[in-house]
Write a protein that holds these residues in place. Structure first.
Motif, PDB file in Angstrom:
ATOM      1  N   ARG A  58       0.847  -1.187   0.000  1.00  0.00           N
ATOM      2  CA  ARG A  58       0.000   0.000   0.000  1.00  0.00           C
ATOM      3  C   ARG A  58       0.885   1.239   0.000  1.00  0.00           C
ATOM      4  O   ARG A  58       1.890   1.298   0.666  1.00  0.00           O
ATOM      5  CB  ARG A  58      -0.858  -0.038   1.266  1.00  0.00           C
ATOM      6  N   ARG A  79      -3.326   3.187  -7.517  1.00  0.00           N
ATOM      7  CA  ARG A  79      -3.063   1.898  -8.152  1.00  0.00           C
ATOM      8  C   ARG A  79      -4.315   1.295  -8.778  1.00  0.00           C
ATOM      9  O   ARG A  79      -4.239   0.282  -9.468  1.00  0.00           O
ATOM     10  CB  ARG A  79      -2.474   0.918  -7.137  1.00  0.00           C
ATOM     11  N   TYR A 109      -1.216  -6.536  -4.100  1.00  0.00           N
ATOM     12  CA  TYR A 109      -0.103  -5.683  -4.521  1.00  0.00           C
ATOM     13  C   TYR A 109       1.017  -6.499  -5.168  1.00  0.00           C
ATOM     14  O   TYR A 109       1.621  -6.051  -6.136  1.00  0.00           O
ATOM     15  CB  TYR A 109       0.415  -4.845  -3.356  1.00  0.00           C
TER      16      TYR A 109
END
Length: 115
Positions: A58, A79, A109
């Motif tokens: 993050r 993102r 991620y």
């Protein structure tokens, strides 16, 4: 304003322990989002802001919040991803559900890095 820090003068507010009042409903919470080095934290009109990158991948100014039945979500506009972990488990702040939230977020991620 949902992604803007509304309490910049309280960068450690989320690190103030929250003692349980009803143990069958919630565990004591020492730190809402522990991060190495204890970087500043933020609060917006939509929830908690992670102001510095986190171990999961993050980045800056990511929004998250939670609900009593161990429901956790996050949103990363930069993102283009968001996630939700939902359960119906009490008490709140269950260690196993917290682990799943962080594991899921990291997997998202990690997947972005591979694509």
């Amino acid at each position: 304003m949902v992604f803007e820090n509304q309490l910049p003068h309280l960068p450690d507010f989320g690190r103030t322990p929250i003692q349980t009042a009803i143990p069958m409903l919630t565990n004591t919470i020492d730190d809402l989002y522990p991060q190495e080095g204890n970087p500043p934290q933020g609060w917006s009109f939509g929830g908690f802001l992670t102001l510095k990158p986190a171990a999961t991948g993050r980045g800056n100014h990511k929004l998250w919040w939670a609900g009593l039945a161990n429901l956790y979500w996050w949103c990363d506009r930069e993102r283009g991803v968001a996630g939700l972990i939902g359960s119906q488990i009490l008490p709140f702040w269950d260690e196993k559900v917290l682990h799943q939230w962080h594991t899921c977020e990291k997997a998202v991620y990690d997947g972005l890095e591979k694509s």
